[in-house]
Design a protein around this motif. Structure first.
Motif, PDB file in Angstrom:
ATOM      1  N   MET A  61      -4.080  12.082 -15.560  1.00 25.86           N
ATOM      2  CA  MET A  61      -3.867  11.719 -14.174  1.00 25.86           C
ATOM      3  C   MET A  61      -4.934  10.767 -13.658  1.00 25.86           C
ATOM      4  SD  MET A  61      -1.174  12.691 -13.003  1.00 25.86           S
ATOM      5  CE  MET A  61      -0.098  13.828 -12.283  1.00 25.86           C
ATOM      6  N   ALA A  62      -6.139  10.865 -14.205  1.00 28.41           N
ATOM      7  CA  ALA A  62      -7.209   9.980 -13.753  1.00 28.41           C
ATOM      8  C   ALA A  62      -6.870   8.525 -14.068  1.00 28.41           C
ATOM      9  CB  ALA A  62      -8.531  10.368 -14.398  1.00 28.41           C
ATOM     10  N   VAL A  63      -6.291   8.292 -15.245  1.00 27.25           N
ATOM     11  CA  VAL A  63      -5.929   6.922 -15.618  1.00 27.25           C
ATOM     12  C   VAL A  63      -4.869   6.389 -14.665  1.00 27.25           C
ATOM     13  CG1 VAL A  63      -4.880   5.483 -17.412  1.00 27.25           C
ATOM     14  CG2 VAL A  63      -6.566   7.204 -18.038  1.00 27.25           C
ATOM     15  N   LEU A  64      -3.888   7.223 -14.317  1.00 30.32           N
ATOM     16  CA  LEU A  64      -2.841   6.806 -13.375  1.00 30.32           C
ATOM     17  C   LEU A  64      -3.463   6.411 -12.036  1.00 30.32           C
ATOM     18  CD1 LEU A  64       0.057   6.436 -12.408  1.00 30.32           C
ATOM     19  CD2 LEU A  64       0.122   8.896 -11.950  1.00 30.32           C
ATOM     20  N   ALA A  65      -4.328   7.248 -11.511  1.00 28.22           N
ATOM     21  CA  ALA A  65      -4.952   6.958 -10.222  1.00 28.22           C
ATOM     22  C   ALA A  65      -5.762   5.667 -10.280  1.00 28.22           C
ATOM     23  CB  ALA A  65      -5.838   8.120  -9.792  1.00 28.22           C
ATOM     24  N   GLU A  66      -6.501   5.481 -11.355  1.00 31.82           N
ATOM     25  CA  GLU A  66      -7.321   4.274 -11.478  1.00 31.82           C
ATOM     26  C   GLU A  66      -6.456   3.027 -11.643  1.00 31.82           C
ATOM     27  OE1 GLU A  66     -10.421   4.781 -14.411  1.00 31.82           O
ATOM     28  OE2 GLU A  66     -10.823   6.796 -13.656  1.00 31.82           O
ATOM     29  N   VAL A  67      -5.389   3.125 -12.414  1.00 31.43           N
ATOM     30  CA  VAL A  67      -4.497   1.974 -12.587  1.00 31.43           C
ATOM     31  C   VAL A  67      -3.851   1.618 -11.253  1.00 31.43           C
ATOM     32  CG1 VAL A  67      -2.315   1.204 -13.628  1.00 31.43           C
ATOM     33  CG2 VAL A  67      -4.078   2.249 -15.060  1.00 31.43           C
ATOM     34  N   LEU A  68      -3.385   2.613 -10.527  1.00 32.18           N
ATOM     35  CA  LEU A  68      -2.739   2.351  -9.239  1.00 32.18           C
ATOM     36  C   LEU A  68      -3.705   1.803  -8.202  1.00 32.18           C
ATOM     37  CD1 LEU A  68      -0.305   5.392  -8.999  1.00 32.18           C
ATOM     38  CD2 LEU A  68       0.237   3.016  -9.564  1.00 32.18           C
ATOM     39  N   ASP A  69      -5.004   2.124  -8.343  1.00 37.43           N
ATOM     40  CA  ASP A  69      -6.021   1.607  -7.431  1.00 37.43           C
ATOM     41  C   ASP A  69      -6.509   0.210  -7.809  1.00 37.43           C
ATOM     42  OD1 ASP A  69      -5.999   3.772  -5.758  1.00 37.43           O
ATOM     43  OD2 ASP A  69      -7.694   4.782  -6.729  1.00 37.43           O
ATOM     44  N   ASP A  70      -6.102  -0.273  -8.979  1.00 34.21           N
ATOM     45  CA  ASP A  70      -6.555  -1.579  -9.447  1.00 34.21           C
ATOM     46  C   ASP A  70      -6.034  -2.664  -8.511  1.00 34.21           C
ATOM     47  OD1 ASP A  70      -7.030  -3.996 -10.794  1.00 34.21           O
ATOM     48  OD2 ASP A  70      -6.757  -3.052 -12.749  1.00 34.21           O
ATOM     49  N   PRO A  71      -6.910  -3.475  -7.932  1.00 36.53           N
ATOM     50  CA  PRO A  71      -6.474  -4.517  -6.988  1.00 36.53           C
ATOM     51  C   PRO A  71      -5.517  -5.536  -7.591  1.00 36.53           C
ATOM     52  CG  PRO A  71      -8.883  -4.386  -7.077  1.00 36.53           C
ATOM     53  CD  PRO A  71      -8.358  -3.430  -8.093  1.00 36.53           C
ATOM     54  N   VAL A  72      -5.536  -5.701  -8.916  1.00 32.65           N
ATOM     55  CA  VAL A  72      -4.630  -6.668  -9.522  1.00 32.65           C
ATOM     56  C   VAL A  72      -3.167  -6.275  -9.303  1.00 32.65           C
ATOM     57  CG1 VAL A  72      -4.417  -5.725 -11.876  1.00 32.65           C
ATOM     58  CG2 VAL A  72      -4.392  -8.188 -11.530  1.00 32.65           C
ATOM     59  N   LEU A  73      -2.913  -4.990  -9.083  1.00 33.58           N
ATOM     60  CA  LEU A  73      -1.541  -4.518  -8.871  1.00 33.58           C
ATOM     61  C   LEU A  73      -1.078  -4.625  -7.423  1.00 33.58           C
ATOM     62  CD1 LEU A  73      -1.458  -1.309 -11.103  1.00 33.58           C
ATOM     63  CD2 LEU A  73      -0.594  -3.577 -11.640  1.00 33.58           C
ATOM     64  N   SER A  74      -1.990  -4.870  -6.508  1.00 35.11           N
ATOM     65  CA  SER A  74      -1.631  -4.847  -5.084  1.00 35.11           C
ATOM     66  C   SER A  74      -0.477  -5.780  -4.714  1.00 35.11           C
ATOM     67  CB  SER A  74      -2.849  -5.097  -4.201  1.00 35.11           C
ATOM     68  OG  SER A  74      -3.386  -6.370  -4.446  1.00 35.11           O
ATOM     69  N   PRO A  75      -0.315  -6.958  -5.342  1.00 35.99           N
ATOM     70  CA  PRO A  75       0.828  -7.794  -4.974  1.00 35.99           C
ATOM     71  C   PRO A  75       2.182  -7.150  -5.288  1.00 35.99           C
ATOM     72  CG  PRO A  75      -0.793  -9.078  -6.197  1.00 35.99           C
ATOM     73  CD  PRO A  75      -1.215  -7.646  -6.266  1.00 35.99           C
ATOM     74  N   LEU A  76       2.176  -6.125  -6.117  1.00 41.05           N
ATOM     75  CA  LEU A  76       3.438  -5.496  -6.519  1.00 41.05           C
ATOM     76  C   LEU A  76       3.840  -4.322  -5.634  1.00 41.05           C
ATOM     77  CD1 LEU A  76       3.005  -5.478 -10.402  1.00 41.05           C
ATOM     78  CD2 LEU A  76       4.083  -7.204  -8.944  1.00 41.05           C
ATOM     79  N   TYR A  77       2.981  -3.904  -4.745  1.00 34.60           N
ATOM     80  CA  TYR A  77       3.284  -2.718  -3.938  1.00 34.60           C
ATOM     81  C   TYR A  77       4.535  -2.901  -3.099  1.00 34.60           C
ATOM     82  CZ  TYR A  77      -1.344  -1.069  -5.306  1.00 34.60           C
ATOM     83  OH  TYR A  77      -2.439  -0.680  -6.013  1.00 34.60           O
ATOM     84  N   GLY A  78       4.805  -4.106  -2.637  1.00 34.57           N
ATOM     85  CA  GLY A  78       6.011  -4.356  -1.850  1.00 34.57           C
ATOM     86  C   GLY A  78       7.096  -5.031  -2.668  1.00 34.57           C
ATOM     87  N   TYR A  79       7.107  -4.813  -3.970  1.00 38.01           N
ATOM     88  CA  TYR A  79       8.053  -5.490  -4.867  1.00 38.01           C
ATOM     89  C   TYR A  79       9.480  -5.322  -4.366  1.00 38.01           C
ATOM     90  CZ  TYR A  79      10.476  -6.985  -9.042  1.00 38.01           C
ATOM     91  OH  TYR A  79      11.302  -7.652  -9.922  1.00 38.01           O
ATOM     92  N   ASP A  80      10.180  -6.469  -4.237  1.00 38.03           N
ATOM     93  CA  ASP A  80      11.551  -6.433  -3.720  1.00 38.03           C
ATOM     94  C   ASP A  80      12.552  -7.169  -4.602  1.00 38.03           C
ATOM     95  OD1 ASP A  80      10.838  -9.072  -3.310  1.00 38.03           O
ATOM     96  OD2 ASP A  80      10.971  -8.979  -1.111  1.00 38.03           O
ATOM     97  N   GLY A  81      12.110  -7.611  -5.789  1.00 38.46           N
ATOM     98  CA  GLY A  81      13.007  -8.305  -6.699  1.00 38.46           C
ATOM     99  C   GLY A  81      13.215  -9.773  -6.382  1.00 38.46           C
ATOM    100  N   SER A  82      12.566 -10.267  -5.337  1.00 36.20           N
ATOM    101  CA  SER A  82      12.704 -11.678  -4.955  1.00 36.20           C
ATOM    102  C   SER A  82      12.014 -12.566  -5.989  1.00 36.20           C
ATOM    103  CB  SER A  82      12.084 -11.914  -3.582  1.00 36.20           C
ATOM    104  OG  SER A  82      10.676 -11.716  -3.645  1.00 36.20           O
ATOM    105  N   HIS A  83      12.253 -13.860  -5.877  1.00 32.83           N
ATOM    106  CA  HIS A  83      11.608 -14.811  -6.790  1.00 32.83           C
ATOM    107  C   HIS A  83      10.086 -14.706  -6.680  1.00 32.83           C
ATOM    108  CE1 HIS A  83      10.992 -18.351  -9.223  1.00 32.83           C
ATOM    109  NE2 HIS A  83      10.198 -18.839  -8.281  1.00 32.83           N
ATOM    110  N   ALA A  84       9.576 -14.642  -5.469  1.00 34.94           N
ATOM    111  CA  ALA A  84       8.123 -14.534  -5.271  1.00 34.94           C
ATOM    112  C   ALA A  84       7.578 -13.255  -5.920  1.00 34.94           C
ATOM    113  CB  ALA A  84       7.785 -14.552  -3.784  1.00 34.94           C
ATOM    114  N   ALA A  85       8.313 -12.168  -5.782  1.00 32.09           N
ATOM    115  CA  ALA A  85       7.877 -10.906  -6.386  1.00 32.09           C
ATOM    116  C   ALA A  85       7.886 -10.999  -7.910  1.00 32.09           C
ATOM    117  CB  ALA A  85       8.764  -9.762  -5.915  1.00 32.09           C
ATOM    118  N   LEU A  86       8.872 -11.688  -8.469  1.00 31.51           N
ATOM    119  CA  LEU A  86       8.927 -11.874  -9.920  1.00 31.51           C
ATOM    120  C   LEU A  86       7.766 -12.731 -10.415  1.00 31.51           C
ATOM    121  CD1 LEU A  86      12.770 -12.364 -10.381  1.00 31.51           C
ATOM    122  CD2 LEU A  86      11.400 -10.408 -11.147  1.00 31.51           C
ATOM    123  N   VAL A  87       7.384 -13.727  -9.631  1.00 30.82           N
ATOM    124  CA  VAL A  87       6.224 -14.553  -9.980  1.00 30.82           C
ATOM    125  C   VAL A  87       4.970 -13.680 -10.012  1.00 30.82           C
ATOM    126  CG1 VAL A  87       4.716 -16.418  -9.180  1.00 30.82           C
ATOM    127  CG2 VAL A  87       7.211 -16.721  -9.171  1.00 30.82           C
TER     128      VAL A  87
END
Length: 160
Positions: free
Chosen positions: A1-27
């Motif tokens: 669980m620690a790895v999950l929490a750390e991965v989810l806290d990684d700032p590199v993933l923040s652009p994906l939090y609102g992922y909506d399948g749009s072209h911008a989200a795919l980029v």
């Protein structure tokens, strides 16, 4: 669980939090994937070099060392991909069609090899000692194709 929490806290993933399948989200998804892949490769290269030194790493002269943390992160992301991408509703029909395309492409190339193989694979096919080894070359050829390339080859060789 620690790895999950750390991965989810990684700032590199923040652009994906609102992922909506749009072209911008795919980029953004592609960029995040590239960053993570680079990190995983760098970690494995660093660990392997630490173990086997800076010299050439030739076949059988070294083993690939993948740090435990990197293996855990990869396993976590593979699990997420399995759950949310590969097993999403409606995916089964698409995968079945892809399976059919690949099987018929392998068959078409098996019949037409070596003339229809890429220049890299044709000599390998000619040098193969038996039918099983020649089939392996054909499968390696198909595995080297991107999805769009496999569809284009299928259309050219099979016609549908």
């Amino acid at each position: 669980m620690a790895v999950l929490a750390e991965v989810l806290d990684d700032p590199v993933l923040s652009p994906l939090y609102g992922y909506d399948g749009s072209h911008a989200a795919l980029v953004w998804l592609k960029q995040v994937t590239s960053v993570l892949t680079g990190r995983f490769v760098a970690a494995a290269v660093s660990a392997t070099r630490k173990e086997f030194g800076a010299g050439p790493l030739r076949r059988y002269a070294a083993d690939l060392i993948v740090p435990r943390r990197t293996r855990a992160e990869c396993a976590l992301l593979k699990g997420l991909a399995l759950r949310y991408v590969m097993r999403r509703p409606g995916a089964d029909g698409r995968y079945e069609r892809q399976r059919e395309v690949l099987i018929s492409l392998v068959h078409a190339l098996t019949v037409r090899a070596p003339r229809e193989l890429d220049p890299v694979f044709a000599p390998l096919w000619r040098a193969a000692p038996d039918d099983q080894a020649r089939l392996r070359v054909v499968i390696d050829q198909v595995a080297s194709l991107t999805d769009p390339a496999a569809l284009a080859w299928h259309k050219r060789l099979v016609g549908s």
